[in-house]
Structures are given as structure tokens and as C-alpha cells.
Design a protein around this motif. Structure first.
Motif, short mmCIF file in Angstrom:
data_model
loop_
_atom_site.label_atom_id
_atom_site.label_comp_id
_atom_site.label_asym_id
_atom_site.label_seq_id
_atom_site.Cartn_x
_atom_site.Cartn_y
_atom_site.Cartn_z
N SER A 73 0.83 -1.21 0.00
CA SER A 73 0.00 0.00 0.00
C SER A 73 0.86 1.26 0.00
N ALA A 74 2.02 1.22 0.66
CA ALA A 74 2.91 2.38 0.69
C ALA A 74 3.62 2.59 -0.65
N VAL A 75 3.98 1.50 -1.31
CA VAL A 75 4.64 1.60 -2.62
C VAL A 75 3.66 2.14 -3.66
N PHE A 76 2.41 1.70 -3.58
CA PHE A 76 1.39 2.15 -4.54
C PHE A 76 0.90 3.57 -4.28
N ASN A 77 1.13 4.10 -3.09
CA ASN A 77 0.67 5.45 -2.76
C ASN A 77 1.72 6.47 -3.19
N ILE A 78 1.62 6.92 -4.43
CA ILE A 78 2.60 7.83 -5.02
C ILE A 78 1.92 9.15 -5.36
N GLU A 79 2.60 10.23 -5.07
CA GLU A 79 2.14 11.56 -5.47
C GLU A 79 3.16 12.13 -6.45
N ARG A 80 2.67 12.98 -7.32
CA ARG A 80 3.55 13.67 -8.28
C ARG A 80 3.31 15.17 -8.15
N PRO A 81 3.95 15.78 -7.15
CA PRO A 81 3.70 17.20 -6.91
C PRO A 81 4.20 18.12 -8.03
N GLN A 82 5.20 17.66 -8.77
CA GLN A 82 5.73 18.42 -9.91
C GLN A 82 6.08 17.42 -11.00
N SER A 83 6.24 17.89 -12.21
CA SER A 83 6.49 16.98 -13.33
C SER A 83 7.79 16.20 -13.18
N HIS A 84 8.74 16.71 -12.43
CA HIS A 84 10.05 16.06 -12.27
C HIS A 84 10.24 15.41 -10.90
N HIS A 85 9.18 15.32 -10.10
CA HIS A 85 9.31 14.94 -8.70
C HIS A 85 8.23 13.95 -8.30
N LEU A 86 8.62 12.85 -7.64
CA LEU A 86 7.69 11.87 -7.11
C LEU A 86 7.85 11.80 -5.59
N TYR A 87 6.74 11.52 -4.91
CA TYR A 87 6.76 11.48 -3.45
C TYR A 87 5.89 10.32 -2.96
N TRP A 88 6.45 9.52 -2.06
CA TRP A 88 5.74 8.44 -1.40
C TRP A 88 5.49 8.88 0.04
N PRO A 89 4.31 9.45 0.34
CA PRO A 89 4.07 10.03 1.67
C PRO A 89 4.12 9.01 2.80
N ASP A 90 3.69 7.79 2.59
CA ASP A 90 3.71 6.78 3.65
C ASP A 90 5.13 6.39 4.04
N LEU A 91 6.08 6.59 3.13
CA LEU A 91 7.48 6.23 3.38
C LEU A 91 8.37 7.45 3.57
N ASP A 92 7.81 8.63 3.32
CA ASP A 92 8.55 9.89 3.34
C ASP A 92 9.77 9.82 2.41
N VAL A 93 9.54 9.34 1.20
CA VAL A 93 10.59 9.22 0.18
C VAL A 93 10.28 10.18 -0.95
N ASP A 94 11.24 11.04 -1.25
CA ASP A 94 11.18 11.98 -2.37
C ASP A 94 12.22 11.57 -3.40
N LEU A 95 11.83 11.47 -4.66
CA LEU A 95 12.78 11.17 -5.72
C LEU A 95 12.50 12.05 -6.92
N THR A 96 13.56 12.49 -7.56
CA THR A 96 13.38 13.14 -8.85
C THR A 96 13.34 12.06 -9.91
N ILE A 97 12.70 12.35 -11.00
CA ILE A 97 12.63 11.39 -12.10
C ILE A 97 14.03 11.16 -12.66
N GLU A 98 14.85 12.19 -12.67
CA GLU A 98 16.23 12.04 -13.15
C GLU A 98 17.00 11.02 -12.31
N SER A 99 16.77 11.00 -10.99
CA SER A 99 17.49 10.04 -10.14
C SER A 99 17.03 8.61 -10.39
N ILE A 100 15.81 8.44 -10.87
CA ILE A 100 15.32 7.10 -11.23
C ILE A 100 15.89 6.68 -12.59
#
Length: 87
Positions: A48-75
Motif C-alpha cells: 500500500s505504501a509503494v502504490f501510494n505515489i504523489e507527483r507534486p511536480q512533473s520532475h518529482h515523485l513522493y511516497w508520503p507513507d514512506l517519506d521518500v522523495d525522488l526526482t525522475i532524473e534520479s530514477i
């Protein structure tokens, strides 16, 4: 003038597959693989935490349940971001 007041249209992000090695995201009509070796925060996370993804900006992903922020470039280019947190 109404459209000038609206925010950017940011497409959704979706987990399409999870394996013992990592998981795939569908993002902007392309699939990205996040191997657990490079992204250890997800290895023991509840589904449920992996599937709960937010995209606050076009280049940024956030998993609020895990408090993980990643840029798309880092992926897309994890070799450019050598620091990997411990599990």
C-alpha cells in the motif's frame, strides 16, 4: 482566462509490476524500473505504501507513507546519484 489560473497538467504515475528485484512505474508513457539495490527504501515497504505515489511536480515523485522523495532524473540515471541510504 480561466485556463490561465489552472495549474500544470501533470500525468499520473502508476506501479505496474513488483518483483523480488524491484518495481516498475508507468510515467509519461514510459516504464521506469526501480531496483531495490538502488532504491532500498521500498524493499520491505508494505504494498500500500509503494502504490501510494504523489507527483507534486512533473520532475518529482513522493511516497508520503514512506517519506521518500525522488526526482525522475534520479530514477532514470541512478549512477549520477551515488548516495544510497541504508535500509
Amino acid at each position: 482566462m480561466q485556463s490561465a489560473m489552472l495549474g500544470k497538467n501533470i500525468s499520473a504515475v502508476e506501479v505496474t509490476h513488483i518483483s523480488q528485484h524491484g518495481f516498475w512505474l508507468l510515467l509519461d508513457n514510459k516504464e521506469l524500473f526501480l531496483p531495490f539495490m538502488e532504491f532500498p527504501w521500498f524493499k520491505h515497504a508494505p504494498l500500500s505504501a509503494v502504490f501510494n505515489i504523489e507527483r507534486p511536480q512533473s520532475h518529482h515523485l513522493y511516497w508520503p507513507d514512506l517519506d521518500v522523495d525522488l526526482t525522475i532524473e534520479s530514477i532514470e540515471n541512478p549512477q549520477h546519484f551515488p548516495l544510497v541510504a541504508s535500509e
